[in-house]
Design a protein around this motif. Structure first.
Motif, PDB file in Angstrom:
ATOM      1  N   TYR A  20       0.849  -1.184   0.000  1.00 59.79           N
ATOM      2  CA  TYR A  20       0.000   0.000   0.000  1.00 59.79           C
ATOM      3  C   TYR A  20       0.883   1.230   0.000  1.00 59.79           C
ATOM      4  N   GLU A  21       0.780   2.026  -1.040  1.00 64.82           N
ATOM      5  CA  GLU A  21       1.562   3.255  -1.150  1.00 64.82           C
ATOM      6  C   GLU A  21       0.760   4.411  -0.556  1.00 64.82           C
ATOM      7  N   VAL A  22       1.345   5.063   0.418  1.00 63.00           N
ATOM      8  CA  VAL A  22       0.686   6.143   1.147  1.00 63.00           C
ATOM      9  C   VAL A  22       0.889   7.454   0.387  1.00 63.00           C
ATOM     10  N   THR A  23      -0.212   8.117   0.059  1.00 65.61           N
ATOM     11  CA  THR A  23      -0.114   9.383  -0.660  1.00 65.61           C
ATOM     12  C   THR A  23      -0.456  10.556   0.262  1.00 65.61           C
ATOM     13  N   GLU A  24       0.106  11.690  -0.042  1.00 64.57           N
ATOM     14  CA  GLU A  24      -0.191  12.895   0.728  1.00 64.57           C
ATOM     15  C   GLU A  24      -1.667  13.256   0.626  1.00 64.57           C
ATOM     16  N   ALA A  25      -2.229  13.143  -0.572  1.00 57.67           N
ATOM     17  CA  ALA A  25      -3.639  13.485  -0.760  1.00 57.67           C
ATOM     18  C   ALA A  25      -4.535  12.632   0.135  1.00 57.67           C
ATOM     19  N   GLU A  26      -4.224  11.351   0.232  1.00 58.43           N
ATOM     20  CA  GLU A  26      -5.040  10.462   1.060  1.00 58.43           C
ATOM     21  C   GLU A  26      -4.855  10.760   2.545  1.00 58.43           C
ATOM     22  N   VAL A  27      -3.619  11.066   2.959  1.00 56.96           N
ATOM     23  CA  VAL A  27      -3.358  11.432   4.358  1.00 56.96           C
ATOM     24  C   VAL A  27      -4.199  12.651   4.733  1.00 56.96           C
ATOM     25  N   LEU A  28      -4.185  13.662   3.876  1.00 56.10           N
ATOM     26  CA  LEU A  28      -4.947  14.885   4.131  1.00 56.10           C
ATOM     27  C   LEU A  28      -6.449  14.624   4.130  1.00 56.10           C
ATOM     28  N   GLU A  29      -6.922  13.852   3.164  1.00 52.06           N
ATOM     29  CA  GLU A  29      -8.358  13.562   3.057  1.00 52.06           C
ATOM     30  C   GLU A  29      -8.852  12.807   4.289  1.00 52.06           C
ATOM     31  N   PHE A  30      -8.114  11.767   4.705  1.00 55.78           N
ATOM     32  CA  PHE A  30      -8.517  10.996   5.876  1.00 55.78           C
ATOM     33  C   PHE A  30      -8.528  11.889   7.118  1.00 55.78           C
ATOM     34  N   ALA A  31      -7.463  12.661   7.292  1.00 53.35           N
ATOM     35  CA  ALA A  31      -7.357  13.521   8.475  1.00 53.35           C
ATOM     36  C   ALA A  31      -8.477  14.549   8.512  1.00 53.35           C
ATOM     37  N   GLU A  32      -8.747  15.158   7.392  1.00 48.53           N
ATOM     38  CA  GLU A  32      -9.800  16.172   7.350  1.00 48.53           C
ATOM     39  C   GLU A  32     -11.144  15.577   7.755  1.00 48.53           C
ATOM     40  N   ARG A  33     -11.373  14.361   7.326  1.00 47.19           N
ATOM     41  CA  ARG A  33     -12.663  13.738   7.584  1.00 47.19           C
ATOM     42  C   ARG A  33     -12.756  13.094   8.974  1.00 47.19           C
ATOM     43  N   TYR A  34     -11.662  12.454   9.442  1.00 45.06           N
ATOM     44  CA  TYR A  34     -11.762  11.632  10.645  1.00 45.06           C
ATOM     45  C   TYR A  34     -10.840  12.006  11.803  1.00 45.06           C
ATOM     46  N   ASP A  35      -9.730  12.643  11.549  1.00 46.63           N
ATOM     47  CA  ASP A  35      -8.752  12.899  12.614  1.00 46.63           C
ATOM     48  C   ASP A  35      -8.065  14.247  12.361  1.00 46.63           C
ATOM     49  N   PRO A  36      -8.822  15.340  12.494  1.00 43.45           N
ATOM     50  CA  PRO A  36      -8.319  16.652  12.078  1.00 43.45           C
ATOM     51  C   PRO A  36      -7.338  17.314  13.055  1.00 43.45           C
ATOM     52  N   GLN A  37      -6.294  16.601  13.389  1.00 36.44           N
ATOM     53  CA  GLN A  37      -5.243  17.191  14.216  1.00 36.44           C
ATOM     54  C   GLN A  37      -4.229  17.882  13.305  1.00 36.44           C
ATOM     55  N   PRO A  38      -3.636  18.972  13.762  1.00 36.64           N
ATOM     56  CA  PRO A  38      -2.767  19.780  12.891  1.00 36.64           C
ATOM     57  C   PRO A  38      -1.631  19.009  12.223  1.00 36.64           C
ATOM     58  N   PHE A  39      -1.023  18.056  12.904  1.00 38.32           N
ATOM     59  CA  PHE A  39       0.119  17.330  12.321  1.00 38.32           C
ATOM     60  C   PHE A  39      -0.312  16.327  11.257  1.00 38.32           C
ATOM     61  N   HIS A  40      -1.633  16.125  11.112  1.00 38.16           N
ATOM     62  CA  HIS A  40      -2.158  15.296  10.027  1.00 38.16           C
ATOM     63  C   HIS A  40      -2.684  16.152   8.876  1.00 38.16           C
ATOM     64  N   LEU A  41      -2.919  17.431   9.150  1.00 41.83           N
ATOM     65  CA  LEU A  41      -3.606  18.302   8.198  1.00 41.83           C
ATOM     66  C   LEU A  41      -2.767  19.422   7.595  1.00 41.83           C
ATOM     67  N   ASP A  42      -1.762  19.873   8.331  1.00 42.93           N
ATOM     68  CA  ASP A  42      -1.053  21.092   7.951  1.00 42.93           C
ATOM     69  C   ASP A  42       0.451  20.834   7.958  1.00 42.93           C
ATOM     70  N   LYS A  43       1.092  21.019   6.803  1.00 39.59           N
ATOM     71  CA  LYS A  43       2.527  20.726   6.688  1.00 39.59           C
ATOM     72  C   LYS A  43       3.359  21.560   7.656  1.00 39.59           C
ATOM     73  N   GLU A  44       3.055  22.836   7.772  1.00 43.60           N
ATOM     74  CA  GLU A  44       3.840  23.693   8.671  1.00 43.60           C
ATOM     75  C   GLU A  44       3.664  23.283  10.128  1.00 43.60           C
ATOM     76  N   ALA A  45       2.433  23.021  10.531  1.00 41.75           N
ATOM     77  CA  ALA A  45       2.192  22.568  11.906  1.00 41.75           C
ATOM     78  C   ALA A  45       2.877  21.231  12.148  1.00 41.75           C
ATOM     79  N   ALA A  46       2.854  20.360  11.151  1.00 41.09           N
ATOM     80  CA  ALA A  46       3.484  19.045  11.285  1.00 41.09           C
ATOM     81  C   ALA A  46       4.995  19.173  11.455  1.00 41.09           C
ATOM     82  N   GLU A  47       5.599  20.129  10.746  1.00 39.75           N
ATOM     83  CA  GLU A  47       7.051  20.335  10.866  1.00 39.75           C
ATOM     84  C   GLU A  47       7.440  20.745  12.277  1.00 39.75           C
TER      85      GLU A  47
END
Length: 150
Positions: A20-47
């Motif tokens: 299973y190849e993990v894509t950025e688009a899927e990480v963002l989509e899943f997070a937005e829908r189910y787990d909207p924590q900043p380190f899953h949703l926002d590149k700057e916050a994640a850094e």
């Protein structure tokens, strides 16, 4: 190949071929829908987080590994599961990672109340492309019995 309760042996290890190849688009989509924590949703916050960059939700990781399990090992003899005894997120999963799984049979027993079903306790470990364990769980699966009453 259909795997009935009788086909599982304690100590067997299965490694389905799927990846299973993990894509950025899927990480963002899943997070937005189910787990909207900043380190899953926002590149700057994640850094700025302990992850250092955008990371998949642990629940997303579990879902991706579940997909590998269904595609590679489960079939029409699977009757679902009664639950999960343990769940561990060992390492973060990042966009660009490629996941694979291994499943070990820990225990099995016939159902006392439903003779057509057997219980199979398994440990699933999900690995990234560097063979680092990223997730593991122990599941309580149910499988049809070949003869349905023995």
């Amino acid at each position: 190949m259909t795997r009935y309760f009788e086909d599982f042996e304690v100590g067997d290890v299965y490694e389905p071929d799927g990846r299973y190849e993990v894509t950025e688009a899927e990480v963002l989509e899943f997070a937005e829908r189910y787990d909207p924590q900043p380190f899953h949703l926002d590149k700057e916050a994640a850094e700025e987080s302990i992850f250092g960059s955008l990371a998949a939700s642990g629940w997303h990781t579990a879902s991706m590994c579940m997909r590998l399990l269904v595609d590679g090992l489960l079939d029409e003899a699977s009757m679902g599961a009664r639950g999960v005894e343990e769940l561990r997120w060992n390492r973060p999963v990042y966009p660009g990672d490629t996941l694979r799984i291994e499943v070990e049979v820990l225990d099995k027993r016939p159902s006392e109340s439903r003779p057509e079903i057997g219980h199979v306790r398994t440990k699933l470990v999900g690995y990234n492309q560097n063979d680092e364990a990223v997730i593991e769980w122990v599941a309580l699966g149910m499988f049809r019995r070949r003869n349905g009453d023995k």
